[in-house]
Design a protein around this motif. Structure first.
Motif, short mmCIF file in Angstrom:
data_model
loop_
_atom_site.label_atom_id
_atom_site.label_comp_id
_atom_site.label_asym_id
_atom_site.label_seq_id
_atom_site.Cartn_x
_atom_site.Cartn_y
_atom_site.Cartn_z
N SER A 13 0.80 -1.24 0.00
CA SER A 13 0.00 0.00 0.00
C SER A 13 0.83 1.29 0.00
CB SER A 13 -0.92 0.02 1.22
OG SER A 13 -1.80 -1.08 1.20
N PHE A 14 2.13 1.17 0.27
CA PHE A 14 2.96 2.38 0.36
C PHE A 14 4.26 2.17 -0.41
CE2 PHE A 14 0.13 2.20 3.94
CZ PHE A 14 -0.38 3.50 4.00
N ALA A 15 4.93 3.25 -0.74
CA ALA A 15 6.16 3.17 -1.53
C ALA A 15 7.22 2.36 -0.79
CB ALA A 15 6.68 4.57 -1.82
N GLU A 16 7.72 1.32 -1.43
CA GLU A 16 8.64 0.37 -0.77
C GLU A 16 9.91 1.05 -0.26
OE1 GLU A 16 11.53 -1.63 -3.93
OE2 GLU A 16 9.46 -2.24 -4.31
N ASN A 17 10.42 0.51 0.83
CA ASN A 17 11.70 0.96 1.39
C ASN A 17 11.74 2.47 1.66
OD1 ASN A 17 13.38 -1.32 1.84
ND2 ASN A 17 13.84 -1.50 -0.34
N THR A 18 10.60 3.00 2.13
CA THR A 18 10.57 4.41 2.55
C THR A 18 10.20 4.48 4.03
OG1 THR A 18 8.22 4.65 1.94
CG2 THR A 18 9.86 5.26 0.26
N MET A 19 10.51 5.61 4.65
CA MET A 19 10.15 5.77 6.06
C MET A 19 8.64 5.67 6.25
SD MET A 19 13.02 5.88 7.56
CE MET A 19 12.58 6.31 9.25
N GLY A 20 7.89 6.12 5.25
CA GLY A 20 6.43 6.01 5.30
C GLY A 20 5.98 4.57 5.37
N ALA A 21 6.56 3.72 4.52
CA ALA A 21 6.19 2.30 4.48
C ALA A 21 6.59 1.59 5.77
CB ALA A 21 6.85 1.61 3.28
N PHE A 22 7.73 1.98 6.34
CA PHE A 22 8.16 1.36 7.60
C PHE A 22 7.25 1.82 8.75
CE2 PHE A 22 12.53 1.61 5.45
CZ PHE A 22 12.38 0.34 4.90
N GLY A 23 6.91 3.09 8.75
CA GLY A 23 6.02 3.63 9.78
C GLY A 23 4.64 2.98 9.74
N GLU A 24 4.12 2.77 8.54
CA GLU A 24 2.79 2.16 8.40
C GLU A 24 2.82 0.69 8.82
OE1 GLU A 24 -0.02 3.67 7.82
OE2 GLU A 24 0.88 5.62 7.39
N ALA A 25 3.93 0.00 8.56
CA ALA A 25 4.07 -1.40 8.99
C ALA A 25 4.06 -1.46 10.52
CB ALA A 25 5.36 -1.99 8.45
N GLU A 26 4.75 -0.53 11.13
CA GLU A 26 4.78 -0.46 12.60
C GLU A 26 3.37 -0.20 13.14
OE1 GLU A 26 6.55 2.46 16.09
OE2 GLU A 26 7.37 2.64 14.07
N LYS A 27 2.68 0.77 12.55
CA LYS A 27 1.31 1.13 12.99
C LYS A 27 0.36 -0.05 12.85
CE LYS A 27 0.89 5.66 11.41
NZ LYS A 27 0.24 6.60 10.47
N ALA A 28 0.53 -0.81 11.77
CA ALA A 28 -0.35 -1.95 11.50
C ALA A 28 -0.14 -3.07 12.52
CB ALA A 28 -0.11 -2.48 10.10
N GLY A 29 1.06 -3.15 13.09
CA GLY A 29 1.32 -4.18 14.10
C GLY A 29 2.31 -5.25 13.68
N ALA A 30 3.14 -4.97 12.65
CA ALA A 30 4.18 -5.93 12.24
C ALA A 30 5.14 -6.18 13.39
CB ALA A 30 4.93 -5.39 11.03
N ASP A 31 5.74 -7.36 13.40
CA ASP A 31 6.76 -7.69 14.41
C ASP A 31 8.12 -7.15 13.99
OD1 ASP A 31 5.11 -9.52 16.14
OD2 ASP A 31 4.94 -10.55 14.22
N GLY A 32 8.30 -7.02 12.66
CA GLY A 32 9.59 -6.56 12.16
C GLY A 32 9.45 -5.97 10.77
N ILE A 33 10.53 -5.37 10.30
CA ILE A 33 10.58 -4.85 8.94
C ILE A 33 11.77 -5.49 8.23
CG2 ILE A 33 9.38 -2.66 9.32
CD1 ILE A 33 12.19 -1.33 9.59
N GLU A 34 11.67 -5.56 6.91
CA GLU A 34 12.78 -6.05 6.08
C GLU A 34 13.14 -4.92 5.14
OE1 GLU A 34 14.46 -7.86 2.34
OE2 GLU A 34 12.70 -6.58 2.62
N LEU A 35 14.44 -4.70 4.94
CA LEU A 35 14.87 -3.63 4.05
C LEU A 35 16.18 -4.03 3.36
CD1 LEU A 35 17.40 -2.12 5.67
CD2 LEU A 35 15.53 -1.17 7.00
#
Length: 242
Positions: A13-35
């Protein structure tokens, strides 16, 4: 419980590998991020998947040919209205000090060897005190071994496209605590055997409902997915079971 890693952030749903995409993953409840990380011409660690900037930004050319100040002027959000720069790895680690997310850093050094990349990543991770929340992965397994030698306290995980015989033996031989196989490359039996031998298994890129169900059923260590929200919704069905 199977962990959910947001592949390049909440990338569906968001531009990959951006701070926005990482922030939205955190908000959604992901356990981790991959970059993914690469080096600029002047040796700065930046978060971008492709060796070229063409697909994900409004620029053209290889990451390695841009100075950091030049690459920061590009817009990494082709999908949306808001301009997003290509993040520095330091920015992501800075944000991690405010949350509890795990982070899988993939070293994109298969095509270009990027001299000194391992040292730079490890120095940065250590300077932020995040060694216990980072997994370093790469298709370049020499790089994985080198990273382990530099910092045995940081987990490493080789990436695979194809199946490998007795992957836990291979992982143990290179001192990796995990493996990140393509989701279709390993049978349930091999995944279960690998985990039973103390090796974490985090398949990528798990986006289809059926594949998510498959890995949640066997309580795989983690999945790496573009669709954090869908993965969380499906995982809930398994959390309720005794």
């Amino acid at each position: 419980m199977t962990q959910i890693f947001a592949h390049r952030g909440y990338a569906v749903s968001f531009a990959e590998n951006t701070m926005g995409a990482f922030g939205e993953a955190e908000k959604a409840g992901a356990d981790g991020i991959e970059l993914d990380v690469q080096l600029t011409k002047d040796g700065e660690l930046v978060v971008i998947h492709d060796e070229k900037v063409d697909r994900t930004t409004n620029g053209n050319g290889f990451v390695k040919d841009f100075l950091y100040k030049e690459i920061r002027k590009l817009n990494a959000n082709k999908k949306g209205v808001k301009k997003e720069p290509i993040p520095a790895l330091a920015e992501v680690l800075e944000r991690m000090k405010t949350n509890k997310l795990l982070c899988n850093i993939e070293l994109k050094n298969g095509l270009f060897p990027y001299e000194g990349m391992e040292e730079k990543v490890i120095d940065l991770v250590q300077s932020y005190g995040l060694s216990n929340r980072i997994i370093i992965s790469s298709f370049n397994h020499y790089s994985i071994v080198y990273s382990y030698r530099l910092a045995p306290e940081i987990e490493t995980a080789p990436l695979f496209i194809e199946g490998i015989y007795m992957p836990w033996i291979y992982s143990q031989s290179i001192r990796a605590k995990g493996i990140h196989p393509k989701h279709s490359a390993m049978s349930d039996k091999i995944i279960v055997n690998t985990m039973a031998n103390g090796i974490a298994v985090r398949p990528y890129t798990v986006n289809k409902d059926a594949d998510m169900h498959r890995f949640f059923k066997i309580n795989c260590t983690a999945i790496i997915t573009d669709d954090t929200v869908k993965a969380l919704r499906i995982r809930k069905q398994y959390e309720k079971r005794p």
